[in-house]
Design a protein around this motif. Sequence first.
Motif, mmCIF file in Angstrom:
data_model
loop_
_atom_site.group_PDB
_atom_site.id
_atom_site.type_symbol
_atom_site.label_atom_id
_atom_site.label_comp_id
_atom_site.label_asym_id
_atom_site.label_seq_id
_atom_site.Cartn_x
_atom_site.Cartn_y
_atom_site.Cartn_z
ATOM 1 N N TRP A 203 52.400 42.769 26.609
ATOM 2 C CA TRP A 203 53.261 43.121 27.731
ATOM 3 C C TRP A 203 52.551 42.728 29.010
ATOM 4 C CZ3 TRP A 203 50.842 46.450 31.019
ATOM 5 C CH2 TRP A 203 49.808 47.224 30.492
ATOM 6 N N TYR A 204 53.323 42.354 29.970
ATOM 7 C CA TYR A 204 52.776 41.888 31.232
ATOM 8 C C TYR A 204 53.531 42.559 32.359
ATOM 9 C CZ TYR A 204 50.878 38.245 28.261
ATOM 10 O OH TYR A 204 50.228 37.573 27.280
ATOM 11 N N SER A 205 52.897 42.635 33.493
ATOM 12 C CA SER A 205 53.589 43.131 34.674
ATOM 13 C C SER A 205 53.454 42.086 35.766
ATOM 14 C CB SER A 205 53.010 44.474 35.138
ATOM 15 O OG SER A 205 51.655 44.326 35.484
ATOM 16 N N ASP A 206 54.434 42.050 36.643
ATOM 17 C CA ASP A 206 54.391 41.096 37.742
ATOM 18 C C ASP A 206 53.227 41.409 38.654
ATOM 19 O OD1 ASP A 206 56.634 39.796 36.851
ATOM 20 O OD2 ASP A 206 58.004 40.937 38.134
ATOM 21 N N TRP A 207 52.661 40.366 39.184
ATOM 22 C CA TRP A 207 51.599 40.510 40.164
ATOM 23 C C TRP A 207 52.211 41.074 41.438
ATOM 24 C CZ3 TRP A 207 51.069 37.715 44.806
ATOM 25 C CH2 TRP A 207 49.866 37.918 45.475
ATOM 26 N N SER A 208 51.541 41.968 42.075
ATOM 27 C CA SER A 208 52.061 42.574 43.291
ATOM 28 C C SER A 208 51.180 42.167 44.468
ATOM 29 C CB SER A 208 52.077 44.094 43.151
ATOM 30 O OG SER A 208 52.621 44.677 44.309
ATOM 31 N N SER A 209 51.801 41.554 45.456
ATOM 32 C CA SER A 209 51.059 41.084 46.619
ATOM 33 C C SER A 209 50.647 42.253 47.506
ATOM 34 C CB SER A 209 51.931 40.122 47.431
ATOM 35 O OG SER A 209 51.289 39.786 48.640
ATOM 36 N N ASP A 210 49.466 42.141 48.068
ATOM 37 C CA ASP A 210 48.994 43.153 49.015
ATOM 38 C C ASP A 210 49.335 42.767 50.447
ATOM 39 O OD1 ASP A 210 47.298 41.067 49.503
ATOM 40 O OD2 ASP A 210 45.451 42.144 49.020
ATOM 41 N N SER B 139 54.150 25.635 34.004
ATOM 42 C CA SER B 139 54.120 27.065 33.788
ATOM 43 C C SER B 139 52.735 27.473 33.291
ATOM 44 C CB SER B 139 55.182 27.458 32.770
ATOM 45 O OG SER B 139 55.158 28.846 32.564
ATOM 46 N N GLN B 140 52.193 28.516 33.883
ATOM 47 C CA GLN B 140 50.888 29.023 33.482
ATOM 48 C C GLN B 140 50.919 30.545 33.544
ATOM 49 O OE1 GLN B 140 47.690 27.392 35.799
ATOM 50 N NE2 GLN B 140 48.414 25.311 35.600
ATOM 51 N N THR B 141 50.152 31.163 32.672
ATOM 52 C CA THR B 141 49.990 32.614 32.687
ATOM 53 C C THR B 141 48.517 32.899 32.901
ATOM 54 O OG1 THR B 141 51.832 32.899 31.153
ATOM 55 C CG2 THR B 141 50.290 34.735 31.352
ATOM 56 N N PHE B 142 48.226 33.830 33.775
ATOM 57 C CA PHE B 142 46.849 34.189 34.068
ATOM 58 C C PHE B 142 46.610 35.633 33.646
ATOM 59 C CE2 PHE B 142 48.089 30.877 36.990
ATOM 60 C CZ PHE B 142 47.044 29.985 36.895
ATOM 61 N N THR B 143 45.463 35.879 33.041
ATOM 62 C CA THR B 143 45.095 37.217 32.607
ATOM 63 C C THR B 143 43.870 37.667 33.386
ATOM 64 O OG1 THR B 143 45.898 36.696 30.391
ATOM 65 C CG2 THR B 143 44.479 38.621 30.603
ATOM 66 N N ALA B 144 43.922 38.888 33.890
ATOM 67 C CA ALA B 144 42.789 39.431 34.635
ATOM 68 C C ALA B 144 41.550 39.480 33.744
ATOM 69 C CB ALA B 144 43.127 40.837 35.125
ATOM 70 N N SER B 145 40.411 39.337 34.377
ATOM 71 C CA SER B 145 39.157 39.423 33.631
ATOM 72 C C SER B 145 38.079 39.931 34.579
ATOM 73 C CB SER B 145 38.779 38.054 33.085
ATOM 74 O OG SER B 145 37.562 38.130 32.391
ATOM 75 N N PRO B 146 37.352 40.924 34.229
ATOM 76 C CA PRO B 146 37.452 41.700 32.995
ATOM 77 C C PRO B 146 38.574 42.727 33.076
ATOM 78 C CG PRO B 146 35.723 42.617 34.345
ATOM 79 C CD PRO B 146 36.256 41.400 35.087
ATOM 80 N N ILE B 147 38.988 43.208 31.905
ATOM 81 C CA ILE B 147 39.961 44.300 31.840
ATOM 82 C C ILE B 147 39.201 45.528 31.360
ATOM 83 C CG2 ILE B 147 42.044 45.168 30.712
ATOM 84 C CD1 ILE B 147 43.037 42.287 30.574
ATOM 85 N N LEU C 75 40.852 42.341 21.795
ATOM 86 C CA LEU C 75 41.829 43.366 22.180
ATOM 87 C C LEU C 75 42.768 42.854 23.269
ATOM 88 C CD1 LEU C 75 39.687 46.632 22.222
ATOM 89 C CD2 LEU C 75 41.541 46.053 20.654
ATOM 90 N N VAL C 76 42.214 42.135 24.237
ATOM 91 C CA VAL C 76 43.044 41.594 25.318
ATOM 92 C C VAL C 76 44.104 40.656 24.737
ATOM 93 C CG1 VAL C 76 43.033 40.092 27.357
ATOM 94 C CG2 VAL C 76 41.256 41.841 27.087
ATOM 95 N N ASP C 77 43.725 39.841 23.740
ATOM 96 C CA ASP C 77 44.673 38.904 23.122
ATOM 97 C C ASP C 77 45.817 39.610 22.409
ATOM 98 O OD1 ASP C 77 43.168 36.801 24.060
ATOM 99 O OD2 ASP C 77 42.136 36.439 22.147
#
Length: 125
Positions: free
Chosen positions: A77-84, A52-60, A71-73
């Motif tokens: 709350w997270y939202s599901d990644w949405s495929s294009d 299991s891994q969680t990825f955070t966008a960068s930069p925000i 601030l990012v830390d």
Amino acid sequence: EQNKSSHTTKTEGGGTRTETTYSYNKKWSDHVIDSTFYSEGHHNPSYMPYTSQTFTASPITVGSHYLSQGLVDKINWYSDWSSDGSLSVDNIADDYGKETAKVYGNGFYLGCCPGSPVIGDTKIS
């Protein structure tokens, strides 16, 4: 996940009789659920094909401002990644995943039937 319930009743001879019932709940888990002590015939996989891994966008950014890592830390709350629509098994780096995965929703499914998962199937979202 095993659930166990017992019910004890008195017998005609003055003794007691205990009946134990086992039930099993299927649930998605990000870790191995040890089934060593489950009743006979129920076994969970002994390993996970992926961790299991969680990825955070960068930069925000907020507007033209970049959020500091501090601030990012604090964001909890997270939202599901949405495929294009470009999601493909070709994006999977290992041969096992490429051979067994199916694109399902916004992620991948490793198993026979995403609509009827069985113990040992894997979903990546």
